[in-house]
Design a protein around this motif. Structure first.
Motif, PDB file in Angstrom:
ATOM      1  N   THR A   3     -42.841 -22.823  22.102  1.00 38.95           N
ATOM      2  CA  THR A   3     -42.979 -22.195  23.225  1.00 38.95           C
ATOM      3  C   THR A   3     -41.662 -22.290  24.001  1.00 38.95           C
ATOM      4  O   THR A   3     -41.478 -21.396  24.919  1.00 38.95           O
ATOM      5  CB  THR A   3     -43.955 -22.668  24.199  1.00 38.95           C
ATOM      6  N   SER A   4     -40.797 -23.097  23.606  1.00 40.01           N
ATOM      7  CA  SER A   4     -39.379 -23.093  24.193  1.00 40.01           C
ATOM      8  C   SER A   4     -38.557 -22.172  23.526  1.00 40.01           C
ATOM      9  O   SER A   4     -38.218 -22.034  22.354  1.00 40.01           O
ATOM     10  CB  SER A   4     -39.059 -24.597  24.222  1.00 40.01           C
ATOM     11  N   LEU A   5     -37.799 -21.448  24.322  1.00 40.02           N
ATOM     12  CA  LEU A   5     -36.918 -20.378  23.744  1.00 40.02           C
ATOM     13  C   LEU A   5     -35.651 -21.235  23.007  1.00 40.02           C
ATOM     14  O   LEU A   5     -35.132 -20.535  21.961  1.00 40.02           O
ATOM     15  CB  LEU A   5     -36.400 -19.299  24.958  1.00 40.02           C
ATOM     16  N   ARG A   6     -35.143 -22.279  23.521  1.00 36.81           N
ATOM     17  CA  ARG A   6     -34.313 -23.080  22.837  1.00 36.81           C
ATOM     18  C   ARG A   6     -34.467 -23.466  21.595  1.00 36.81           C
ATOM     19  O   ARG A   6     -33.849 -23.366  20.591  1.00 36.81           O
ATOM     20  CB  ARG A   6     -33.837 -23.980  23.738  1.00 36.81           C
ATOM     21  N   LYS A   7     -35.841 -24.129  21.327  1.00 41.60           N
ATOM     22  CA  LYS A   7     -36.170 -24.577  20.118  1.00 41.60           C
ATOM     23  C   LYS A   7     -36.410 -23.151  19.317  1.00 41.60           C
ATOM     24  O   LYS A   7     -36.146 -23.279  17.885  1.00 41.60           O
ATOM     25  CB  LYS A   7     -37.387 -25.114  19.949  1.00 41.60           C
ATOM     26  N   LEU A   8     -36.912 -22.240  19.771  1.00 43.09           N
ATOM     27  CA  LEU A   8     -37.250 -20.891  18.965  1.00 43.09           C
ATOM     28  C   LEU A   8     -35.838 -20.552  18.470  1.00 43.09           C
ATOM     29  O   LEU A   8     -35.575 -20.151  17.300  1.00 43.09           O
ATOM     30  CB  LEU A   8     -37.765 -19.838  19.674  1.00 43.09           C
ATOM     31  N   MET A   9     -34.683 -20.461  19.003  1.00 40.34           N
ATOM     32  CA  MET A   9     -33.210 -20.013  18.880  1.00 40.34           C
ATOM     33  C   MET A   9     -32.973 -20.947  17.809  1.00 40.34           C
ATOM     34  O   MET A   9     -32.124 -20.779  17.130  1.00 40.34           O
ATOM     35  CB  MET A   9     -32.335 -19.790  20.046  1.00 40.34           C
ATOM     36  N   SER A  10     -33.177 -22.249  18.093  1.00 40.19           N
ATOM     37  CA  SER A  10     -32.322 -23.200  17.182  1.00 40.19           C
ATOM     38  C   SER A  10     -33.063 -23.038  15.508  1.00 40.19           C
ATOM     39  O   SER A  10     -32.443 -23.342  14.641  1.00 40.19           O
ATOM     40  CB  SER A  10     -32.697 -24.736  17.620  1.00 40.19           C
ATOM     41  N   TYR A  11     -34.399 -22.841  15.546  1.00 40.39           N
ATOM     42  CA  TYR A  11     -35.197 -22.678  14.183  1.00 40.39           C
ATOM     43  C   TYR A  11     -34.520 -21.497  13.634  1.00 40.39           C
ATOM     44  O   TYR A  11     -34.554 -21.149  12.431  1.00 40.39           O
ATOM     45  CB  TYR A  11     -36.711 -22.858  14.293  1.00 40.39           C
ATOM     46  N   SER A  12     -34.467 -20.321  14.454  1.00 38.08           N
ATOM     47  CA  SER A  12     -33.616 -19.224  13.949  1.00 38.08           C
ATOM     48  C   SER A  12     -32.408 -19.373  13.316  1.00 38.08           C
ATOM     49  O   SER A  12     -32.027 -18.872  12.390  1.00 38.08           O
ATOM     50  CB  SER A  12     -33.678 -18.287  15.049  1.00 38.08           C
ATOM     51  N   SER A  13     -31.603 -20.173  14.149  1.00 36.86           N
ATOM     52  CA  SER A  13     -30.454 -20.505  13.478  1.00 36.86           C
ATOM     53  C   SER A  13     -30.303 -21.156  12.142  1.00 36.86           C
ATOM     54  O   SER A  13     -29.671 -21.037  11.599  1.00 36.86           O
ATOM     55  CB  SER A  13     -29.540 -21.543  14.671  1.00 36.86           C
ATOM     56  N   ILE A  14     -31.256 -22.081  11.945  1.00 35.19           N
ATOM     57  CA  ILE A  14     -31.311 -22.805  10.869  1.00 35.19           C
ATOM     58  C   ILE A  14     -31.697 -21.624   9.593  1.00 35.19           C
ATOM     59  O   ILE A  14     -31.298 -21.906   8.393  1.00 35.19           O
ATOM     60  CB  ILE A  14     -32.485 -23.875  10.976  1.00 35.19           C
ATOM     61  N   ASN A  15     -32.714 -20.610   9.949  1.00 36.11           N
ATOM     62  CA  ASN A  15     -33.015 -19.848   9.083  1.00 36.11           C
ATOM     63  C   ASN A  15     -31.677 -19.019   8.610  1.00 36.11           C
ATOM     64  O   ASN A  15     -31.652 -18.494   7.598  1.00 36.11           O
ATOM     65  CB  ASN A  15     -34.236 -18.847   9.563  1.00 36.11           C
ATOM     66  N   HIS A  16     -30.938 -18.615   9.564  1.00 36.79           N
ATOM     67  CA  HIS A  16     -29.638 -17.820   9.417  1.00 36.79           C
ATOM     68  C   HIS A  16     -28.730 -18.650   8.604  1.00 36.79           C
ATOM     69  O   HIS A  16     -28.046 -18.164   7.765  1.00 36.79           O
ATOM     70  CB  HIS A  16     -29.228 -17.300  10.697  1.00 36.79           C
ATOM     71  N   LEU A  17     -28.647 -20.072   9.003  1.00 31.85           N
ATOM     72  CA  LEU A  17     -27.874 -20.943   7.969  1.00 31.85           C
ATOM     73  C   LEU A  17     -28.192 -20.792   6.499  1.00 31.85           C
ATOM     74  O   LEU A  17     -27.429 -20.880   5.488  1.00 31.85           O
ATOM     75  CB  LEU A  17     -27.843 -22.270   8.501  1.00 31.85           C
ATOM     76  N   GLY A  18     -29.425 -20.656   5.983  1.00 34.62           N
ATOM     77  CA  GLY A  18     -29.925 -20.307   4.872  1.00 34.62           C
ATOM     78  C   GLY A  18     -29.451 -19.051   4.107  1.00 34.62           C
ATOM     79  O   GLY A  18     -28.943 -19.274   3.288  1.00 34.62           O
ATOM     80  N   TRP A  19     -29.323 -18.203   4.951  1.00 35.94           N
ATOM     81  CA  TRP A  19     -28.771 -16.823   4.663  1.00 35.94           C
ATOM     82  C   TRP A  19     -27.240 -16.959   4.502  1.00 35.94           C
ATOM     83  O   TRP A  19     -26.642 -16.393   3.412  1.00 35.94           O
ATOM     84  CB  TRP A  19     -29.295 -15.677   5.480  1.00 35.94           C
ATOM     85  N   MET A  20     -26.778 -17.775   5.333  1.00 36.82           N
ATOM     86  CA  MET A  20     -25.323 -17.895   5.128  1.00 36.82           C
ATOM     87  C   MET A  20     -24.781 -18.713   4.018  1.00 36.82           C
ATOM     88  O   MET A  20     -23.941 -18.414   3.391  1.00 36.82           O
ATOM     89  CB  MET A  20     -24.703 -18.796   6.387  1.00 36.82           C
ATOM     90  N   LEU A  21     -25.500 -19.748   3.956  1.00 31.43           N
ATOM     91  CA  LEU A  21     -25.298 -20.622   2.580  1.00 31.43           C
ATOM     92  C   LEU A  21     -25.576 -19.610   0.946  1.00 31.43           C
ATOM     93  O   LEU A  21     -24.960 -19.714   0.165  1.00 31.43           O
ATOM     94  CB  LEU A  21     -26.204 -21.539   2.334  1.00 31.43           C
ATOM     95  N   ALA A  22     -26.393 -18.859   1.215  1.00 28.13           N
ATOM     96  CA  ALA A  22     -26.708 -17.941   0.082  1.00 28.13           C
ATOM     97  C   ALA A  22     -25.572 -17.069  -0.136  1.00 28.13           C
ATOM     98  O   ALA A  22     -25.269 -16.439  -1.250  1.00 28.13           O
ATOM     99  CB  ALA A  22     -27.978 -17.172   0.073  1.00 28.13           C
ATOM    100  N   ALA A  23     -25.075 -16.528   1.123  1.00 34.85           N
ATOM    101  CA  ALA A  23     -23.936 -15.405   1.008  1.00 34.85           C
ATOM    102  C   ALA A  23     -22.948 -16.384   0.534  1.00 34.85           C
ATOM    103  O   ALA A  23     -21.969 -15.692  -0.484  1.00 34.85           O
ATOM    104  CB  ALA A  23     -23.908 -14.794   2.557  1.00 34.85           C
ATOM    105  N   MET A  24     -22.670 -17.485   1.024  1.00 38.64           N
ATOM    106  CA  MET A  24     -21.414 -18.276   0.326  1.00 38.64           C
ATOM    107  C   MET A  24     -21.575 -18.593  -1.204  1.00 38.64           C
ATOM    108  O   MET A  24     -20.579 -18.743  -1.875  1.00 38.64           O
ATOM    109  CB  MET A  24     -21.222 -19.673   1.235  1.00 38.64           C
ATOM    110  N   TYR A  25     -22.850 -18.698  -1.558  1.00 38.07           N
ATOM    111  CA  TYR A  25     -23.000 -19.145  -2.939  1.00 38.07           C
ATOM    112  C   TYR A  25     -22.309 -18.169  -3.851  1.00 38.07           C
ATOM    113  O   TYR A  25     -21.864 -18.532  -5.078  1.00 38.07           O
ATOM    114  CB  TYR A  25     -24.443 -19.386  -3.321  1.00 38.07           C
ATOM    115  N   ASN A  26     -22.462 -16.858  -3.554  1.00 32.88           N
ATOM    116  CA  ASN A  26     -21.724 -15.875  -4.314  1.00 32.88           C
ATOM    117  C   ASN A  26     -20.464 -15.145  -3.866  1.00 32.88           C
ATOM    118  O   ASN A  26     -19.696 -14.761  -4.687  1.00 32.88           O
ATOM    119  CB  ASN A  26     -22.821 -14.540  -4.567  1.00 32.88           C
TER     120      ASN A  26
END
Length: 338
Positions: A166-189
């Motif tokens: 329910t906290s927007l800060r935690k919502l944005m933090s988990y969204s950032s973790i999800n985006h980090l997964g995409w950045m690492l996948a982009a970095m892998y190639n």
């Protein structure tokens, strides 16, 4: 409490530490830049409030642990540089410490707790600028078994962790973790691809946090009763949220489309399928926020007036929002024109 000149000084030192890290010729130079960056960010986090003081202490302890492990691994790496068997483990330790610094899964547990105690501007710095140096160093020493595990876990935890928030800060933090997964996948190639993704992610995150900070929003229930006299601002806010989630045809879909294309060309279809499924879960809890607001089936407070809002700040937000909502069309049009 620091005055504006002191904050500007600490911001300059923070940026200098990042530049030292990404331009260093040795691991020791990179470590020194990371420490300068850390020691400059701690005073910015502390503003004589209990939550921010606790967040700064958690951040300091976590980053100090990561820096200690990083320095320990670098020294051992230099001492045992002639032994090929030991290099494998030293690279793994260095890579793990950098994942801890960036907040990637499975070393992510500190990130939402620290985010919860920060102001929106400090949260913006933590989600964007503070990730540049660790991600750049990760791109120098890609440890394939660990990066694949981190991609899968970051995508999964970033999606599932935001479901019950329910906290927007935690919502944005988990969204950032999800985006980090995409950045690492982009970095892998492709190294250039993750930088492109990071730039788009930073722009979209800035647009969202600029809005949250301007209206002093911290929880989900504040979103629904915010725009009584100006419905357009409400729709713009939620369109930006959907763009951050990567829903086409908004701008946030473009970096995800580039990563999907890269993973497809490299025949990493299982990884791609898993990441897309987790992104759909992320879009689900974004849509859950937007649905009731779009349908207008909720109660509103009629004492909020439009005069409370700062018109100059709103114009700045509208510029960023226009780029977020229609940037994909602009980029495609420029591609076909030139």
């Amino acid at each position: 409490m620091f005055n504006n000149s002191s904050k500007i000084m600490f911001l300059n030192i923070l940026m200098m530490g990042t530049f030292i890290s990404i331009s260093a010729n040795s691991w020791l130079g990179a470590w020194m830049g990371l420490e300068i960056n850390l020691l400059a960010f701690i005073p910015l986090m502390s503003d004589n409030k209990l939550m921010s003081t606790e967040a700064s202490l958690k951040y300091f302890l976590t980053q100090a642990l990561a820096s200690s492990v990083f320095l320990f691994a670098v020294i051992l790496f230099l001492l045992n540089s002639m032994k090929s068997n030991s290099n494998y483990f030293m690279e793994m330790i260095i890579f793990s410490s950098l994942l801890l610094k960036s907040g990637s899964s499975p070393f992510h547990l500190w990130f939402p707790n620290v985010m919860e105690g920060l102001s929106w501007m400090n949260a913006l710095i933590l989600m964007t600028w503070q990730k540049i140096a660790p991600l750049m160093l990760i791109s120098y020493i890609i440890f394939k078994p660990l990066i694949i595990m981190s991609i899968i876990l970051s995508s999964m935890i970033g999606a599932l962790g935001g479901l019950n928030q329910t906290s927007l800060r935690k919502l944005m933090s988990y969204s950032s973790i999800n985006h980090l997964g995409w950045m690492l996948a982009a970095m892998y190639n492709n190294n250039l691809l993750w930088m492109t993704y990071f730039i788009f992610y930073s722009i979209l995150t800035f647009a969202m946090i600029f809005m949250f900070n301007m209206f002093k929003i911290s929880h989900i229930n504040q979103l629904f009763s915010l725009f009584f006299h100006e419905k357009n601002m409400k729709f713009i806010l939620f369109f930006n949220l959907l763009s951050l989630g990567g829903l086409p045809p908004f701008l946030g879909f473009l970096p995800k489309m580039l990563v999907i294309q890269s993973l497809t060309m490299n025949n990493q279809l299982f990884l791609l399928t898993f990441m897309v499924m987790m992104t759909l879960i992320t879009l689900y809890f974004y849509m859950r926020l937007c649905y009731s607001a779009f349908m207008m089936n909720y109660y509103e407070n009629n004492w909020l007036t439009y005069s409370m809002y700062k018109l100059s700040s709103m114009k700045t937000f509208l510029v960023y929002s226009f780029f977020s909502m229609f940037g994909l069309f602009i980029i495609i049009s420029l591609y076909y024109l030139f």
